[in-house]
Motif scaffolding. Structure first.
Motif, short mmCIF file in Angstrom:
data_model
loop_
_atom_site.label_atom_id
_atom_site.label_comp_id
_atom_site.label_asym_id
_atom_site.label_seq_id
_atom_site.Cartn_x
_atom_site.Cartn_y
_atom_site.Cartn_z
N ILE A 266 0.84 -1.21 0.00
CA ILE A 266 0.00 0.00 0.00
C ILE A 266 0.87 1.25 0.00
CG2 ILE A 266 -1.67 1.32 1.35
CD1 ILE A 266 -2.84 -1.36 2.29
N VAL A 267 1.93 1.24 0.83
CA VAL A 267 2.86 2.37 0.87
C VAL A 267 3.53 2.55 -0.49
CG1 VAL A 267 5.00 3.24 1.88
CG2 VAL A 267 3.27 2.18 3.36
N THR A 268 3.95 1.43 -1.09
CA THR A 268 4.60 1.49 -2.41
C THR A 268 3.65 2.04 -3.46
OG1 THR A 268 5.96 -0.43 -1.84
CG2 THR A 268 5.80 0.14 -4.17
N TYR A 269 2.40 1.63 -3.40
CA TYR A 269 1.38 2.09 -4.36
C TYR A 269 1.26 3.62 -4.33
CZ TYR A 269 -3.25 2.77 -6.45
OH TYR A 269 -4.29 3.20 -7.23
N PHE A 270 1.10 4.17 -3.14
CA PHE A 270 0.91 5.63 -3.03
C PHE A 270 2.22 6.38 -3.29
CE2 PHE A 270 -2.86 4.23 -0.64
CZ PHE A 270 -3.82 4.99 -1.30
N MET A 271 3.36 5.75 -2.98
CA MET A 271 4.65 6.39 -3.26
C MET A 271 4.84 6.56 -4.78
SD MET A 271 8.47 5.30 -1.98
CE MET A 271 8.46 3.73 -2.89
N ILE A 272 4.50 5.52 -5.54
CA ILE A 272 4.61 5.61 -7.00
C ILE A 272 3.63 6.65 -7.55
CG2 ILE A 272 4.28 4.34 -9.17
CD1 ILE A 272 5.08 1.79 -7.64
N LYS A 273 2.43 6.64 -7.00
CA LYS A 273 1.39 7.55 -7.50
C LYS A 273 1.74 9.01 -7.24
CE LYS A 273 -3.67 7.78 -7.62
NZ LYS A 273 -3.73 7.32 -9.02
N TRP A 274 2.30 9.28 -6.03
CA TRP A 274 2.58 10.68 -5.68
C TRP A 274 3.93 11.15 -6.20
CZ3 TRP A 274 0.79 9.58 0.00
CH2 TRP A 274 -0.61 9.59 0.03
N VAL A 275 4.97 10.31 -6.09
CA VAL A 275 6.31 10.73 -6.49
C VAL A 275 6.49 10.69 -8.00
CG1 VAL A 275 8.78 10.22 -6.31
CG2 VAL A 275 7.31 9.99 -4.29
N ASP A 276 6.05 9.58 -8.63
CA ASP A 276 6.26 9.41 -10.06
C ASP A 276 5.10 9.95 -10.90
OD1 ASP A 276 8.69 8.13 -9.55
OD2 ASP A 276 7.71 6.19 -9.31
N GLY A 277 3.93 10.05 -10.29
CA GLY A 277 2.78 10.56 -11.01
C GLY A 277 2.31 9.67 -12.14
N VAL A 278 2.50 8.36 -12.00
CA VAL A 278 2.06 7.41 -13.03
C VAL A 278 1.16 6.36 -12.38
CG1 VAL A 278 4.11 7.73 -14.47
CG2 VAL A 278 4.10 5.95 -12.70
N SER A 279 0.50 5.57 -13.20
CA SER A 279 -0.31 4.47 -12.69
C SER A 279 0.59 3.43 -12.02
CB SER A 279 -1.09 3.83 -13.83
OG SER A 279 -1.79 2.69 -13.38
N PRO A 280 0.36 3.10 -10.75
CA PRO A 280 1.29 2.23 -10.03
C PRO A 280 1.38 0.81 -10.59
CG PRO A 280 -0.07 3.47 -8.50
CD PRO A 280 -0.66 3.67 -9.86
N PHE A 281 0.30 0.26 -11.11
CA PHE A 281 0.30 -1.12 -11.57
C PHE A 281 0.50 -1.18 -13.08
CE2 PHE A 281 -2.41 -1.69 -7.72
CZ PHE A 281 -1.59 -2.58 -7.06
N PHE A 282 1.15 -2.27 -13.52
CA PHE A 282 1.12 -2.56 -14.94
C PHE A 282 1.15 -4.07 -15.11
CE2 PHE A 282 5.60 -3.12 -14.40
CZ PHE A 282 6.08 -3.81 -15.49
N PHE A 283 0.71 -4.53 -16.25
CA PHE A 283 0.55 -5.95 -16.50
C PHE A 283 1.35 -6.33 -17.75
CE2 PHE A 283 -3.31 -3.97 -14.91
CZ PHE A 283 -3.44 -4.60 -13.68
N GLN A 284 2.09 -7.41 -17.65
CA GLN A 284 2.87 -7.90 -18.78
C GLN A 284 2.39 -9.28 -19.18
OE1 GLN A 284 7.00 -7.83 -17.61
NE2 GLN A 284 7.33 -5.82 -18.54
N GLU A 285 2.16 -9.47 -20.46
CA GLU A 285 1.79 -10.80 -20.96
C GLU A 285 3.07 -11.60 -21.18
OE1 GLU A 285 -1.13 -12.84 -24.32
OE2 GLU A 285 -0.44 -10.76 -24.57
N ARG A 286 3.11 -12.76 -20.56
CA ARG A 286 4.31 -13.60 -20.65
C ARG A 286 3.92 -15.06 -20.88
NH1 ARG A 286 8.91 -11.29 -16.48
NH2 ARG A 286 8.63 -9.08 -16.96
N ILE A 287 4.94 -15.88 -21.09
CA ILE A 287 4.73 -17.30 -21.36
C ILE A 287 4.76 -18.08 -20.05
CG2 ILE A 287 5.68 -19.36 -22.46
CD1 ILE A 287 4.37 -17.54 -24.42
#
Length: 440
Positions: A266-287
């Motif tokens: 939760i702390v990491t989520y809000f740190m990314i959102k506030w410091v980096d200003g980007v969507s905290p999650f991303f999804f990668q399609e892999r094998i």
């Protein structure tokens, strides 16, 4: 060898405790010694686990002079702090003794004993296995280079054909390491080897087999031998309990870590959102297993649509905080805790064209961490490089790092077990906080 040294370490720990108690009180009666050793018994087990994680029971590494005082000091500090916390926490519950000076003294002497016994094992040679190399493969050249530096072996020489080695007396040879292609390429090779050496009791193995034993990694040369690779992978007996135990370990791992990592996530989520200003999650399609497509959940460490690291990206990667959302993947069964790391779809199919047996990585479930991640830096992704995709001929050296990763993954697939998985988990946890010297 590990069991023998563990028993010797246990006896040394008991003897050191006896001596310290005797010096502390001037006399050592059973009513003084037994409560102390009972209190320190869990501390010894903790020390043993930490020493195992720091490779003090990996005697192949010890023989190659891979351990130093730095590892000893770090292992000592972790063991002492962990033992002190456990003893003083348990004292209030179980009314245990709290031997402060004795605990510190025993640990200082015991870890000094550990350091010098491992150094002595690496330096002193009571028996050196006498080895003869036959053939001319690249794998043999690498083995030759390593054996010449090792104190555990005596290299008698390398000959390209058995006929050239006939001057060597079989009484002076313990083991012959033969190039895997030699019998096909050299006329009458088997007749000479069997008559001159095997009939006299000399052991024989191949360069591919010995490479795996020495380095815990398949050789790059073996990747071109599809039959050898497939025979090694398929020779495992049908597994009944290991998959069940592995899945249970995955679930237990998630249940234990979720209460700990959820607040951190939760702390990491809000740190990314506030410091980096980007969507905290991303999804990668892999094998995933059996070449099924899966989506890996991660915290974002790069700016969307670029290769630029975000302000928090380096910290997240250094402590692997970006991997926290993958607990969801483990719960779902997409990945396991331990296994070959899942790679991008494009990269996977691209490397399948150029690396023999590369698709073997997908015969088991991929993992959050793996044997290759512990032993080798992750190679770059080649599929995203359009200049490579458009080249008619790509130099073989381009894929050296991908081959090395594949060799470690194949070794894991062939040797996977519950205890190997536990070892990888512990060493991965160590790696998150303590960087190995060979990765500096």
């Amino acid at each position: 060898m590990r069991i023998l040294f563990f028993i010797l370490d246990l006896l040394a720990f008991i003897l050191i405790t006896f001596i310290v108690v005797t010096l502390r009180y001037g006399v050592c009666h059973t009513y003084l010694f037994l409560p102390t050793i009972k209190t320190l018994a869990p501390a010894f087990m903790l020390c043993s686990v930490i020493l195992w994680v720091f490779s003090f029971y990996d005697f192949s590494l010890i023989k190659m002079q891979r351990l130093d005082y730095r590892n000893t000091i770090i292992a000592f500090a972790i063991s002492l702090l962990g033992s002190a916390f456990g003893i003083y926490f348990g004292a209030s519950i179980f009314n245990m003794a709290t031997p402060k000076l004795i605990l510190i003294s025993v640990f200082i002497i015991y870890f000094s004993y550990i350091y010098f016994t491992r150094k002595a094992y690496a330096s002193l040679t009571f028996y050196r296995q006498k080895i003869l190399l036959l053939g001319k493969s690249d794998t043999l050249k690498l083995i030759e280079k390593t054996l010449r530096k090792s104190r555990a072996y005596k290299l008698l020489g390398r000959f390209e054909t058995p006929q050239e080695a006939q001057k060597i007396s079989p009484d002076n040879v313990d083991l012959i390491i033969m190039g895997s292609k030699m019998l096909q390429e050299t006329e009458n090779a088997w007749a000479v080897i069997s008559t001159k050496f095997l009939n006299k009791g000399v052991l024989l193995t191949t360069d591919y087999n010995f490479h795996e034993e020495l380095f815990k990694c398949s050789s790059k040369g073996s990747l071109k031998d599809n039959i050898w690779i497939l025979r090694g992978v398929a020779s495992r007996q049908q597994e009944h309990f290991y998959p069940v135990i592995k899945r249970a370990m995955d679930i237990i791992f998630c249940l234990i870590l979720t209460p700990v990592l959820l607040p951190l996530g939760i702390v990491t989520y809000f740190m990314i959102k506030w410091v980096d200003g980007v969507s905290p999650f991303f999804f990668q399609e892999r094998i995933g297993k059996n070449e099924q497509n899966i989506f890996i959940y991660k915290f974002r460490t790069m700016k969307p649509g670029t290769e630029e690291i975000t302000k928090t990206g380096n910290i997240l990667r250094r402590f692997r905080l970006d991997e926290i959302p993958q607990l969801i993947n483990i719960f779902k069964g997409d990945i396991s805790i331990v296994g070959p790391r899942p790679i991008w779809n494009d990269e996977y199919y691209f490397l399948n064209k150029y690396l023999p047996c590369h698709n073997i990585r997908s015969i088991i479930k991929p993992g959050l961490t793996g044997w290759a991640q512990l032993n080798f830096k992750a190679p770059p992704t080649y599929c995203v490089q359009e200049n490579l995709k458009n080249m008619e001929h790509i130099p073989d050296s381009t894929f050296d790092s991908a081959k090395t990763r594949l060799c470690y993954d194949i070794w894991y697939i062939k040797n996977r077990s519950f205890f190997l998985d536990v070892e990888i988990m512990f060493k991965t946890a160590k790696r998150a906080f303590i960087k190995d010297k060979k990765f500096d």
